[in-house]
Design a protein around this motif. Sequence first.
Motif, PDB file in Angstrom:
ATOM      1  N   ILE A 175       0.816  -1.221   0.000  1.00  0.00           N
ATOM      2  CA  ILE A 175       0.000   0.000   0.000  1.00  0.00           C
ATOM      3  C   ILE A 175       0.849   1.271   0.000  1.00  0.00           C
ATOM      4  CG2 ILE A 175      -1.879  -1.187   1.218  1.00  0.00           C
ATOM      5  CD1 ILE A 175      -1.053   0.372   3.735  1.00  0.00           C
ATOM      6  N   HIS A 176       2.135   1.159   0.352  1.00  0.00           N
ATOM      7  CA  HIS A 176       2.998   2.341   0.404  1.00  0.00           C
ATOM      8  C   HIS A 176       3.740   2.572  -0.906  1.00  0.00           C
ATOM      9  CE1 HIS A 176       2.402   2.538   4.768  1.00  0.00           C
ATOM     10  NE2 HIS A 176       2.622   1.249   4.800  1.00  0.00           N
ATOM     11  N   GLY A 177       3.553   1.694  -1.870  1.00  0.00           N
ATOM     12  CA  GLY A 177       4.297   1.820  -3.114  1.00  0.00           C
ATOM     13  C   GLY A 177       5.770   1.499  -2.888  1.00  0.00           C
ATOM     14  N   PHE A 185      12.449  -4.525   0.553  1.00  0.00           N
ATOM     15  CA  PHE A 185      11.605  -4.897   1.698  1.00  0.00           C
ATOM     16  C   PHE A 185      10.382  -3.986   1.708  1.00  0.00           C
ATOM     17  CE2 PHE A 185      15.947  -6.007   2.754  1.00  0.00           C
ATOM     18  CZ  PHE A 185      15.821  -7.333   3.067  1.00  0.00           C
ATOM     19  N   ARG A 186       9.429  -4.328   0.855  1.00  0.00           N
ATOM     20  CA  ARG A 186       8.248  -3.498   0.657  1.00  0.00           C
ATOM     21  C   ARG A 186       7.350  -3.568   1.876  1.00  0.00           C
ATOM     22  NH1 ARG A 186       7.337  -3.243  -4.899  1.00  0.00           N
ATOM     23  NH2 ARG A 186       5.605  -1.839  -4.449  1.00  0.00           N
ATOM     24  N   SER A 189       0.584  -3.029   5.511  1.00  0.00           N
ATOM     25  CA  SER A 189      -0.196  -2.256   6.483  1.00  0.00           C
ATOM     26  C   SER A 189      -0.011  -2.721   7.922  1.00  0.00           C
ATOM     27  CB  SER A 189      -1.684  -2.313   6.116  1.00  0.00           C
ATOM     28  OG  SER A 189      -2.111  -3.659   6.006  1.00  0.00           O
ATOM     29  N   SER A 190       0.652  -3.854   8.138  1.00  0.00           N
ATOM     30  CA  SER A 190       0.865  -4.373   9.496  1.00  0.00           C
ATOM     31  C   SER A 190       2.352  -4.418   9.805  1.00  0.00           C
ATOM     32  CB  SER A 190       0.272  -5.787   9.626  1.00  0.00           C
ATOM     33  OG  SER A 190      -1.116  -5.776   9.435  1.00  0.00           O
ATOM     34  N   PRO A 191       2.716  -4.266  11.088  1.00  0.00           N
ATOM     35  CA  PRO A 191       4.135  -4.338  11.456  1.00  0.00           C
ATOM     36  C   PRO A 191       4.701  -5.726  11.216  1.00  0.00           C
ATOM     37  CG  PRO A 191       2.750  -4.279  13.413  1.00  0.00           C
ATOM     38  CD  PRO A 191       1.855  -4.014  12.252  1.00  0.00           C
ATOM     39  N   SER A 192       5.970  -5.753  10.831  1.00  0.00           N
ATOM     40  CA  SER A 192       6.631  -7.021  10.521  1.00  0.00           C
ATOM     41  C   SER A 192       8.020  -7.024  11.135  1.00  0.00           C
ATOM     42  CB  SER A 192       6.726  -7.205   9.002  1.00  0.00           C
ATOM     43  OG  SER A 192       7.524  -8.325   8.680  1.00  0.00           O
ATOM     44  N   GLY A 193       8.395  -8.110  11.805  1.00  0.00           N
ATOM     45  CA  GLY A 193       9.698  -8.214  12.438  1.00  0.00           C
ATOM     46  C   GLY A 193      10.829  -8.051  11.445  1.00  0.00           C
ATOM     47  N   GLY A 194      11.675  -7.034  11.652  1.00  0.00           N
ATOM     48  CA  GLY A 194      12.794  -6.790  10.747  1.00  0.00           C
ATOM     49  C   GLY A 194      12.357  -6.356   9.364  1.00  0.00           C
ATOM     50  N   CYS A 195      11.092  -5.989   9.202  1.00  0.00           N
ATOM     51  CA  CYS A 195      10.504  -5.626   7.901  1.00  0.00           C
ATOM     52  C   CYS A 195      10.704  -6.751   6.881  1.00  0.00           C
ATOM     53  CB  CYS A 195      11.109  -4.326   7.364  1.00  0.00           C
ATOM     54  SG  CYS A 195      10.080  -3.518   6.099  1.00  0.00           S
ATOM     55  N   LEU A 196      10.702  -7.999   7.358  1.00  0.00           N
ATOM     56  CA  LEU A 196      10.936  -9.130   6.469  1.00  0.00           C
ATOM     57  C   LEU A 196       9.673  -9.588   5.745  1.00  0.00           C
ATOM     58  CD1 LEU A 196      13.356 -11.229   8.708  1.00  0.00           C
ATOM     59  CD2 LEU A 196      13.935  -9.783   6.757  1.00  0.00           C
ATOM     60  N   GLN A 197       8.503  -9.199   6.270  1.00  0.00           N
ATOM     61  CA  GLN A 197       7.225  -9.514   5.622  1.00  0.00           C
ATOM     62  C   GLN A 197       7.108 -11.017   5.340  1.00  0.00           C
ATOM     63  OE1 GLN A 197       5.139  -7.139   5.598  1.00  0.00           O
ATOM     64  NE2 GLN A 197       6.467  -5.376   5.832  1.00  0.00           N
ATOM     65  N   LYS A 213     -13.456 -21.873  -7.975  1.00  0.00           N
ATOM     66  CA  LYS A 213     -13.114 -22.481  -6.694  1.00  0.00           C
ATOM     67  C   LYS A 213     -11.691 -23.027  -6.730  1.00  0.00           C
ATOM     68  CE  LYS A 213     -17.756 -23.947  -5.277  1.00  0.00           C
ATOM     69  NZ  LYS A 213     -18.599 -25.114  -4.926  1.00  0.00           N
ATOM     70  N   GLY A 214     -11.051 -23.001  -5.582  1.00  0.00           N
ATOM     71  CA  GLY A 214      -9.702 -23.534  -5.497  1.00  0.00           C
ATOM     72  C   GLY A 214      -8.881 -22.790  -4.475  1.00  0.00           C
ATOM     73  N   VAL A 215      -7.606 -23.114  -4.423  1.00  0.00           N
ATOM     74  CA  VAL A 215      -6.664 -22.457  -3.522  1.00  0.00           C
ATOM     75  C   VAL A 215      -5.711 -21.603  -4.348  1.00  0.00           C
ATOM     76  CG1 VAL A 215      -4.857 -22.783  -1.789  1.00  0.00           C
ATOM     77  CG2 VAL A 215      -6.805 -24.349  -1.860  1.00  0.00           C
ATOM     78  N   TYR A 216      -5.531 -20.365  -3.916  1.00  0.00           N
ATOM     79  CA  TYR A 216      -4.680 -19.415  -4.629  1.00  0.00           C
ATOM     80  C   TYR A 216      -3.655 -18.816  -3.668  1.00  0.00           C
ATOM     81  CZ  TYR A 216      -8.410 -19.476  -8.170  1.00  0.00           C
ATOM     82  OH  TYR A 216      -9.334 -19.861  -9.102  1.00  0.00           O
ATOM     83  N   TRP A 217      -2.484 -18.508  -4.218  1.00  0.00           N
ATOM     84  CA  TRP A 217      -1.467 -17.756  -3.472  1.00  0.00           C
ATOM     85  C   TRP A 217      -1.512 -16.317  -3.961  1.00  0.00           C
ATOM     86  CZ3 TRP A 217       3.337 -15.635  -5.388  1.00  0.00           C
ATOM     87  CH2 TRP A 217       4.203 -15.185  -4.378  1.00  0.00           C
ATOM     88  N   TYR A 218      -1.545 -15.373  -3.010  1.00  0.00           N
ATOM     89  CA  TYR A 218      -1.617 -13.963  -3.391  1.00  0.00           C
ATOM     90  C   TYR A 218      -0.227 -13.396  -3.609  1.00  0.00           C
ATOM     91  CZ  TYR A 218      -2.306  -8.902  -3.028  1.00  0.00           C
ATOM     92  OH  TYR A 218      -2.292  -7.554  -3.262  1.00  0.00           O
ATOM     93  N   GLU A 219      -0.028 -12.801  -4.787  1.00  0.00           N
ATOM     94  CA  GLU A 219       1.265 -12.192  -5.129  1.00  0.00           C
ATOM     95  C   GLU A 219       1.091 -10.678  -5.088  1.00  0.00           C
ATOM     96  OE1 GLU A 219       4.429 -10.512  -6.526  1.00  0.00           O
ATOM     97  OE2 GLU A 219       2.884 -10.531  -8.081  1.00  0.00           O
ATOM     98  N   PRO A 220       1.698 -10.003  -4.095  1.00  0.00           N
ATOM     99  CA  PRO A 220       1.429  -8.579  -3.895  1.00  0.00           C
ATOM    100  C   PRO A 220       2.078  -7.652  -4.915  1.00  0.00           C
ATOM    101  CG  PRO A 220       3.057  -9.360  -2.318  1.00  0.00           C
ATOM    102  CD  PRO A 220       2.566 -10.564  -3.053  1.00  0.00           C
TER     103      PRO A 220
END
Length: 350
Positions: A175-177, A185-186, A189-197, A213-220
């Motif tokens: 969300i921050h571009g 290390f993009r 919206s939530s804090p991440s340890g070491g900004c490792l996401q 229907k199915g299982v998908y992985w989200y690619e940001p």
Amino acid sequence: MNISHNFFLYFKNNEPVLFNYKEKKEYSVRKEYLKTLIDHSNTGEEKTNEDIIVRDFINADILTDKNNLETPYLNYYAHIFHNITKDTSVTMSDSTEEEWAGQYLEVCKRVKQEPLPRRGKVEDFEVVIKLPAPDEINLNLVDTLKKRKTVREFEETEVDIRQLSNLLFYTFGYIHGEEEEYGEFRRRSSPSGGCLQIIEPYITVFNVEGVKKGVYWYEPETHSLCKVTDEFSYQDLRDCLAGQFFGNKCSFGVFFAANLEVLAWKYKTPRNYKVVYLEAGHFSQTSQLIAVTQSLNTWITGAFTESAIEKLCQMDGIKKIPVFFTAYGKGELLSMHSIMRKKLDEYSTN
């Protein structure tokens, strides 16, 4: 003499190791030492008189005059885990501020010498769905907080693909571009340890307009859904959730996975495992608030069968593991599922 309760025995490369989980100390154990330890256990065997070995055990606090058994509030294994991860920071608390900064920079210097593990990319998948651009969200935070409530019984409702797109972008998207300060290390919206996401979402789609229907992985990076598994039923979901049926009829769900390979790239201590669940909690809370803005109800759980999730989501269970689940859709704002309510009423009348 008592055998200390602060130790357990395990085998590494086929060799026995005694581990003191309180002091974080390991001891390689030769055969004669193992025999002496067995002799001092409640096996009924005659105790050895090998004074040198006994003295070594006493010096290592493996044998003690005290009964140091502690009664944990949680189970024994959780107690061991807490102590293994206790006081295991990469820096020293008794250092000056300048010394501490130097210690941390040394850690960063060491990390920089190792290549960052490769994250997944859209080219790794045969089927990729580009999600619509997210809408702008402007709602009062306090009102959103008040509207968030867990439901345990969903209605069979189709949700708009834009609702899914908005939820994924504002929870897991960039969300921050692009920010020069953070480089690859993009931030999200939530804090991440070491900004490792390290948190990655696997979406179980049941009833979303325009998405099979199915299982998908989200690619940001490209804001896309990448197909992992063609079919995924509510029964499959129940199997993953240790029989829980509260996610039945949800429109979609999200398995929060942790990328341990990326986490271990920077943080090498046992304490890093605690960060995994803290980070999952941050992202779960954010996703639930975003769900409210999309007029969606949620149900969450940390009780599931990891091996079933790993199989269906094609995680290896080593580099990447499931840590949380959230279901989304339309549901009754009741504190109890109708089946549970019926069972409770039966108990009340008996």
